[in-house]
Design a protein around this motif. Structure first.
Motif, PDB file in Angstrom:
ATOM      1  N   GLY A 125      60.058  13.488  74.635  1.00  0.00           N
ATOM      2  CA  GLY A 125      60.499  14.046  75.904  1.00  0.00           C
ATOM      3  C   GLY A 125      60.740  13.018  76.995  1.00  0.00           C
ATOM      4  N   LEU A 126      60.684  11.727  76.665  1.00  0.00           N
ATOM      5  CA  LEU A 126      60.876  10.685  77.681  1.00  0.00           C
ATOM      6  C   LEU A 126      62.294  10.691  78.236  1.00  0.00           C
ATOM      7  CD1 LEU A 126      58.951   7.786  75.922  1.00  0.00           C
ATOM      8  CD2 LEU A 126      58.161   9.227  77.804  1.00  0.00           C
ATOM      9  N   GLY A 127      63.285  10.811  77.383  1.00  0.00           N
ATOM     10  CA  GLY A 127      64.674  10.849  77.839  1.00  0.00           C
ATOM     11  C   GLY A 127      64.922  12.037  78.741  1.00  0.00           C
ATOM     12  N   LYS A 128      64.381  13.175  78.374  1.00  0.00           N
ATOM     13  CA  LYS A 128      64.546  14.378  79.191  1.00  0.00           C
ATOM     14  C   LYS A 128      63.900  14.192  80.558  1.00  0.00           C
ATOM     15  CE  LYS A 128      62.409  18.686  78.980  1.00  0.00           C
ATOM     16  NZ  LYS A 128      61.931  19.837  78.254  1.00  0.00           N
ATOM     17  N   THR A 129      62.743  13.568  80.600  1.00  0.00           N
ATOM     18  CA  THR A 129      62.057  13.329  81.868  1.00  0.00           C
ATOM     19  C   THR A 129      62.866  12.409  82.773  1.00  0.00           C
ATOM     20  OG1 THR A 129      59.889  13.664  80.861  1.00  0.00           O
ATOM     21  CG2 THR A 129      59.946  12.412  82.916  1.00  0.00           C
ATOM     22  N   VAL A 130      63.352  11.294  82.228  1.00  0.00           N
ATOM     23  CA  VAL A 130      64.134  10.344  83.032  1.00  0.00           C
ATOM     24  C   VAL A 130      65.433  10.991  83.491  1.00  0.00           C
ATOM     25  CG1 VAL A 130      65.410   8.156  82.955  1.00  0.00           C
ATOM     26  CG2 VAL A 130      63.112   8.296  81.986  1.00  0.00           C
ATOM     27  N   ASN A 131      66.092  11.718  82.596  1.00  0.00           N
ATOM     28  CA  ASN A 131      67.351  12.374  82.953  1.00  0.00           C
ATOM     29  C   ASN A 131      67.128  13.430  84.037  1.00  0.00           C
ATOM     30  OD1 ASN A 131      70.177  12.205  82.010  1.00  0.00           O
ATOM     31  ND2 ASN A 131      69.915  14.406  81.742  1.00  0.00           N
ATOM     32  N   ALA A 132      66.066  14.201  83.918  1.00  0.00           N
ATOM     33  CA  ALA A 132      65.761  15.215  84.935  1.00  0.00           C
ATOM     34  C   ALA A 132      65.460  14.568  86.284  1.00  0.00           C
ATOM     35  CB  ALA A 132      64.576  16.071  84.484  1.00  0.00           C
ATOM     36  N   MET A 133      64.775  13.408  86.272  1.00  0.00           N
ATOM     37  CA  MET A 133      64.493  12.698  87.520  1.00  0.00           C
ATOM     38  C   MET A 133      65.783  12.217  88.174  1.00  0.00           C
ATOM     39  SD  MET A 133      61.124  10.568  86.323  1.00  0.00           S
ATOM     40  CE  MET A 133      61.133   9.501  87.743  1.00  0.00           C
ATOM     41  N   MET A 134      66.722  11.713  87.358  1.00  0.00           N
ATOM     42  CA  MET A 134      67.989  11.253  87.884  1.00  0.00           C
ATOM     43  C   MET A 134      68.761  12.416  88.509  1.00  0.00           C
ATOM     44  SD  MET A 134      71.491  11.317  87.038  1.00  0.00           S
ATOM     45  CE  MET A 134      71.389  11.783  85.325  1.00  0.00           C
ATOM     46  N   ILE A 135      68.804  13.547  87.840  1.00  0.00           N
ATOM     47  CA  ILE A 135      69.500  14.724  88.375  1.00  0.00           C
ATOM     48  C   ILE A 135      68.879  15.143  89.704  1.00  0.00           C
ATOM     49  CG2 ILE A 135      69.956  17.181  87.989  1.00  0.00           C
ATOM     50  CD1 ILE A 135      70.165  16.456  84.959  1.00  0.00           C
ATOM     51  N   ASP A 136      67.568  15.167  89.769  1.00  0.00           N
ATOM     52  CA  ASP A 136      66.870  15.521  91.004  1.00  0.00           C
ATOM     53  C   ASP A 136      67.235  14.566  92.140  1.00  0.00           C
ATOM     54  OD1 ASP A 136      64.711  17.036  92.465  1.00  0.00           O
ATOM     55  OD2 ASP A 136      63.858  15.007  92.526  1.00  0.00           O
ATOM     56  N   GLN A 137      67.282  13.271  91.832  1.00  0.00           N
ATOM     57  CA  GLN A 137      67.594  12.268  92.856  1.00  0.00           C
ATOM     58  C   GLN A 137      68.998  12.437  93.421  1.00  0.00           C
ATOM     59  OE1 GLN A 137      65.635   9.806  94.284  1.00  0.00           O
ATOM     60  NE2 GLN A 137      64.011  10.929  93.284  1.00  0.00           N
ATOM     61  N   VAL A 138      69.991  12.668  92.555  1.00  0.00           N
ATOM     62  CA  VAL A 138      71.361  12.774  93.078  1.00  0.00           C
ATOM     63  C   VAL A 138      71.551  14.034  93.906  1.00  0.00           C
ATOM     64  CG1 VAL A 138      72.386  11.327  91.304  1.00  0.00           C
ATOM     65  CG2 VAL A 138      72.377  13.792  90.989  1.00  0.00           C
ATOM     66  N   ILE A 139      70.839  15.094  93.564  1.00  0.00           N
ATOM     67  CA  ILE A 139      70.933  16.320  94.359  1.00  0.00           C
ATOM     68  C   ILE A 139      70.230  16.132  95.696  1.00  0.00           C
ATOM     69  CG2 ILE A 139      70.189  18.737  94.496  1.00  0.00           C
ATOM     70  CD1 ILE A 139      70.725  18.841  91.431  1.00  0.00           C
ATOM     71  N   ARG A 140      69.033  15.582  95.672  1.00  0.00           N
ATOM     72  CA  ARG A 140      68.258  15.403  96.910  1.00  0.00           C
ATOM     73  C   ARG A 140      68.814  14.322  97.829  1.00  0.00           C
ATOM     74  NH1 ARG A 140      62.761  17.324  96.910  1.00  0.00           N
ATOM     75  NH2 ARG A 140      62.270  18.307  94.914  1.00  0.00           N
ATOM     76  N   ASN A 141      69.144  13.168  97.265  1.00  0.00           N
ATOM     77  CA  ASN A 141      69.478  12.005  98.092  1.00  0.00           C
ATOM     78  C   ASN A 141      70.961  11.812  98.365  1.00  0.00           C
ATOM     79  OD1 ASN A 141      66.760  11.280  98.303  1.00  0.00           O
ATOM     80  ND2 ASN A 141      66.840  10.207  96.358  1.00  0.00           N
ATOM     81  N   PHE A 142      71.825  12.343  97.522  1.00  0.00           N
ATOM     82  CA  PHE A 142      73.248  12.089  97.681  1.00  0.00           C
ATOM     83  C   PHE A 142      74.044  13.351  97.964  1.00  0.00           C
ATOM     84  CE2 PHE A 142      71.853   8.836  94.473  1.00  0.00           C
ATOM     85  CZ  PHE A 142      71.600   7.866  95.423  1.00  0.00           C
ATOM     86  N   GLY A 143      73.395  14.482  97.983  1.00  0.00           N
ATOM     87  CA  GLY A 143      74.071  15.723  98.286  1.00  0.00           C
ATOM     88  C   GLY A 143      75.038  16.184  97.215  1.00  0.00           C
ATOM     89  N   ALA A 144      74.824  15.757  96.000  1.00  0.00           N
ATOM     90  CA  ALA A 144      75.721  16.158  94.913  1.00  0.00           C
ATOM     91  C   ALA A 144      75.545  17.636  94.601  1.00  0.00           C
ATOM     92  CB  ALA A 144      75.443  15.336  93.655  1.00  0.00           C
ATOM     93  N   SER A 145      76.650  18.283  94.364  1.00  0.00           N
ATOM     94  CA  SER A 145      76.605  19.675  93.921  1.00  0.00           C
ATOM     95  C   SER A 145      76.891  19.764  92.425  1.00  0.00           C
ATOM     96  CB  SER A 145      77.620  20.522  94.689  1.00  0.00           C
ATOM     97  OG  SER A 145      78.929  20.005  94.490  1.00  0.00           O
ATOM     98  N   HIS A 146      77.506  18.708  91.878  1.00  0.00           N
ATOM     99  CA  HIS A 146      77.825  18.643  90.457  1.00  0.00           C
ATOM    100  C   HIS A 146      77.538  17.234  89.945  1.00  0.00           C
ATOM    101  CE1 HIS A 146      80.213  22.046  91.811  1.00  0.00           C
ATOM    102  NE2 HIS A 146      80.269  22.437  90.543  1.00  0.00           N
TER     103      HIS A 146
END
Length: 92
Positions: free
Chosen positions: A29-50
């Motif tokens: 589950g390491l890849g899933k954890t890192v990928n989920a963290m990246m998705i969270d960061q772009v939504i929170r910090n960059f305002g990405a909607s997609h």
């Protein structure tokens, strides 16, 4: 902290991914954890909607990983890479 490839969201879109886990540590589950963290960061910090990630159609483990993070295949989108015939692929 993991940062996506673009440090901004252009028109609400950004690109992320290229998560790699050493063979000895796969399936935990390491890849899933890192990928989920990246998705969270772009939504929170960059305002990405997609967000989009590029995954080879034959790379089933990576497809499962991003789907487990809530992303889905969009059949209307296609992507390719041009390489000389003698070159080796750098993705699976």
């Amino acid at each position: 902290m993991f940062w996506p490839h673009h440090r901004y969201a252009w028109g609400g879109l950004t690109w992320g991914g290229l998560v790699a886990v050493a063979e000895a540590h796969r399936g935990q589950g390491l890849g899933k954890t890192v990928n989920a963290m990246m998705i969270d960061q772009v939504i929170r910090n960059f305002g990405a909607s997609h967000i989009y990630e590029l995954i080879s159609a034959s790379n089933i483990p990576s497809r499962r990983m991003v789907e487990a993070c809530g992303l889905r295949l969009e059949p209307s989108l296609t992507c390719g890479i041009a390489t000389p015939q003698e070159s080796k692929r750098f993705t699976k």
